[in-house]
Motif scaffolding. Structure first.
Motif, PDB file in Angstrom:
ATOM      1  N   GLY A   1       0.957  -1.467   0.129  1.00 36.09           N
ATOM      2  CA  GLY A   1       0.005  -0.073  -0.301  1.00 36.09           C
ATOM      3  C   GLY A   1       0.938   1.339  -0.055  1.00 36.09           C
ATOM      4  N   PRO A   2       0.630   2.144  -0.507  1.00 37.66           N
ATOM      5  CA  PRO A   2       1.211   3.734  -0.480  1.00 37.66           C
ATOM      6  C   PRO A   2       1.466   3.697   0.659  1.00 37.66           C
ATOM      7  N   GLN A   3       0.950   3.784   1.997  1.00 37.23           N
ATOM      8  CA  GLN A   3       2.203   3.666   3.395  1.00 37.23           C
ATOM      9  C   GLN A   3       2.671   3.056   4.005  1.00 37.23           C
ATOM     10  N   ALA A   4       2.881   1.682   3.083  1.00 38.30           N
ATOM     11  CA  ALA A   4       3.640   0.249   3.930  1.00 38.30           C
ATOM     12  C   ALA A   4       5.098   0.432   3.933  1.00 38.30           C
ATOM     13  N   ILE A   5       5.692   1.910   3.094  1.00 38.70           N
ATOM     14  CA  ILE A   5       7.203   1.775   3.228  1.00 38.70           C
ATOM     15  C   ILE A   5       7.074   2.721   4.238  1.00 38.70           C
TER      16      ILE A   5
END
Lengths: 140, 356
Positions: free
Chosen positions: B148-152
Motif C-alpha cells: 500500500g502507499p503507506q506500507a514503506i
C-alpha cells in the motif's frame, strides 16, 4: 458453503418468514417486503450489484425475480410469494453494501402486493429456517 | 488430509477471519469485507499472510548454472541483493510455475506457489543432478506481504529498517530475515520472509501501527487490477508465457543459454501464438468470471481471471483470445453477451485507472 465461518452466527428474526432459497418476507399492512437473509449475505460476501424486478411486474412464487451479485458469485433471487411489485429499493443501485450491513432493514429488495396473503404460511418460520441452515452447514 | 496452519493462524482467528482451505492450508479468505481490505491496500497499508508459499534455498558452486537451465528469465538479474520474477518451463514451453528468485551472498532463494509445492520440488530435483547445488526447502519460514502507499513508511517506523532505500526488486537480509521491495498488488510495498516463530510478533506490531489484515480474496482482486497473472488460472503446464502475457519474463539473450523449454518457445515465437492473454473491461453491470466465453471480431476466447474491480466500480479480467483481436468484444455472462472492450494491462497502477 466450503468456507468455515468464524464470525458471529447469522441473525434470524422471529417475526419474518423464510424461503429455502434464503429470501425473507415481512407482511405489513397487506404488503410483503422481500430481501435476502443474514445467512445468505454472509455466504455471498460483499454485494456489488443488485438487479431488481420492474415496478408493477407480476411475480410467481419460486420464480426468479432478480439477481444479487457479490464479489464471489451471482445468485438468483426468487419471489417468496406470487403478486404484484409495488416498490423496489432503488437505493441499492448506489449502496449495494446495505445488503451486507442491514439485510433486514435498508438492504430490502422489493415489496409485493400478494395475490394470496395465506401463501406466506407455506414459507419457513425462524426455527425452520435456522434448522435448514444448520443442516446445510453440516452437509458441506 | 489434514489442513496445515501457518504461524499466523491464531492471529487470523482472533481478527475474525473467514478461513478457507487453500492448497492444503487454512488461510484467511477475508476478515469481514474483502472490499474494505482491497481499499485499505489501495489507499493506506494492508498485510497478507503468504506463509503457505514454498521457500527453497539454493546453495553450492553450481547454483547459478542450475538456475540458468531452469529459469526463463536471466539468472544474472538475481545478483546478491536483487530479485527477479521468472517462469519455470517444461520442455514444451508450458509453465511449471512462476516464481521469484532472490540473489543472496551465498546462493539463491526461490519462492514458488503453494499449490505447486510437490511438483516444483520434484521438478527441481529432476534437473539438479549434474550441478553442484544443494536444495533446501524452508518450511521453518513465514512470509508477510505489507502493501500500500503507506506500507514503506509504516514498516520503517515499526521495524526501524530503512526499506525506503531499497529499489524495486531489491532485497536485504538482517538477522535471519529477508525484506524485498516486491509484491502482488500493484502498490508499493515489501515482502518479509522471517523465522516462523517471529511472524506473529511482527504481524501484531504492524497491526498496532494501523496496517489492515487482508485476505486471499482481496489479494485476488488487487492482483487482477494490477495485471498480474495467477498460476493455475492464467497459465499452467499446457500454456506458454507467450500465450499468457508473460513474454517479458523470457530472456532470449544470450542465444546460447539453453534453458528448459527454450526450443519449443522459440518455435512458437517464430510461428506466433494463435491466442494470447489480454485485458478485458466490461462496459455494463455484471461480473465476468473465469470460464466466460469472450466473442471478438477475430474469434472466440475464454476468461481466465475475472473480477469486480473495487477501484474502478466495474468488472475487469484477463482472457485468452485470438492474437489479432482488438477493440470491442462481448463477454457471455450467465447466458447474456455483455458489451466490453479489449484493453492494455494493467487496469490500475498506484491506485489509479491506467487504461483508456
Amino acid at each position: 458453503m466450503s468456507d468455515a465461518p468464524s464470525e458471529a452466527p447469522a441473525d434470524v428474526p422471529d417475526d419474518l418468514r423464510y424461503a429455502s432459497s434464503h429470501e425473507w418476507a415481512r407482511l405489513e399492512d397487506g404488503v410483503v417486503t422481500v430481501g435476502i437473509t443474514d445467512f445468505a449475505q454472509q455466504a455471498l460476501g460483499d454485494v456489488v450489484f443488485v438487479e431488481l424486478p420492474e415496478l408493477d411486474a407480476q411475480l410467481q412464487s419460486g420464480v426468479e425475480a432478480g439477481v444479487v451479485e457479490s464479489v464471489k458469485a451471482a445468485s438468483d433471487i426468487y419471489a417468496p410469494v406470487s403478486g404484484t411489485v409495488v416498490a423496489v429499493n432503488d437505493a441499492l443501485e448506489d449502496t449495494p453494501e446495505s445488503v451486507n450491513e442491514d439485510p433486514y432493514g435498508d438492504g430490502w429488495f422489493f415489496k409485493v402486493e400478494p395475490d394470496d396473503p395465506e401463501e406466506l404460511d407455506e414459507l419457513l418460520d425462524a426455527d425452520g429456517y435456522t434448522e435448514m441452515c444448520e443442516s446445510d452447514d453440516e452437509d458441506h | 488430509m489434514t489442513t496445515e496452519r501457518t504461524p499466523l493462524y491464531d492471529a487470523h482467528v482472533a481478527a475474525g477471519a473467514r478461513l478457507t482451505d487453500f492448497a492444503g492450508y487454512s488461510m484467511p479468505l477475508h476478515y469481514g469485507s474483502q472490499l474494505a481490505e482491497h481499499r485499505a491496500v489501495r489507499t493506506g497499508a494492508g498485510m497478507f499472510d503468504v506463509s503457505h508459499m514454498a521457500v527453497t534455498d539454493l546453495e553450492g558452486a553450481g547454483a547459478r548454472d542450475f538456475l540458468a537451465l531452469v529459469m526463463s528469465n536471466d539468472p544474472d538479474k538475481a545478483a546478491p541483493g536483487r530479485a527477479v520474477y521468472t517462469m519455470l518451463l517444461n520442455e514444451a514451453g508450458g509453465v511449471v510455475d512462476d516464481v521469484i528468485v532472490y540473489g543472496r551472498e551465498n546462493g539463491y532463494r526461490v519462492v514458488s506457489n503453494a499449490a505447486t509445492r510437490d511438483k516444483v520440488q520434484a521438478w527441481f530435483g529432476g534437473h539438479a543432478g549434474p550441478f553442484g547445488v544443494a536444495l533446501r526447502e524452508r518450511r521453518d519460514l513465514a512470509l508477510i506481504a505489507v502493501q500500500g502507499p503507506q506500507a514503506i513508511e509504516v514498516f520503517t517506523a515499526v521495524e526501524g529498517m530503512d526499506v525506503a532505500a531499497l529499489a524495486s526488486f531489491a532485497c536485504l537480509e538482517r538477522a535471519g530475515s529477508m525484506v524485498a521491495r516486491t509484491g502482488y498488488t500493484g502498490e508499493d510495498g515489501i515482502e518479509v520472509i522471517l523465522p516462523g516463530e517471529q511472524a506473529a510478533a511482527l504481524w501484531n506490531r504492524l497491526r498496532a501501527a494501523g496496517v489492515s489484515p487482508a485476505g486471499l480474496a482481496a489479494r485476488d482482486t488487487l492482483r487482477v487490477e494490477a495485471g498480474l497473472m495467477l498460476y493455475g488460472q492464467d497459465m499452467d503446464d499446457a500454456t506458454t508465457p507467450l500465450e499468457s502475457g508473460l513474454g517479458w519474463t523470457v530472456a532470449w539473450d544470450p542465444p546460447a543459454r539453453a534453458f528448459v523449454g527454450r526450443e519449443a518457445l522459440a518455435r512458437q515465437r517464430e510461428a506466433k501464438p494463435g491466442r494470447v492473454l489480454k485485458g478485458i473491461a466490461l462496459n455494463v453491470k455484471g461480473i465476468m468470471r473465469p470460464g466466460c466465453v469472450v466473442q471478438t471480431g477475430a474469434g472466440d476466447g475464454v476468461v481466465t481471471s475475472g473480477i469486480f474491480s473495487p477501484t474502478l466500480g466495474f468488472s475487469v479480467g484477463f482472457a485468452r483470445i485470438p492474437r489479432d483481436s482488438a477493440g470491442d468484444c462481448r463477454v457471455v455472462v450467465r447466458g447474456n453477451p455483455l458489451p466490453g472492450r479489449i484493453v492494455k494491462l494493467p487496469f490500475v497502477r498506484r491506485g489509479k485507472q491506467v487504461f483508456q
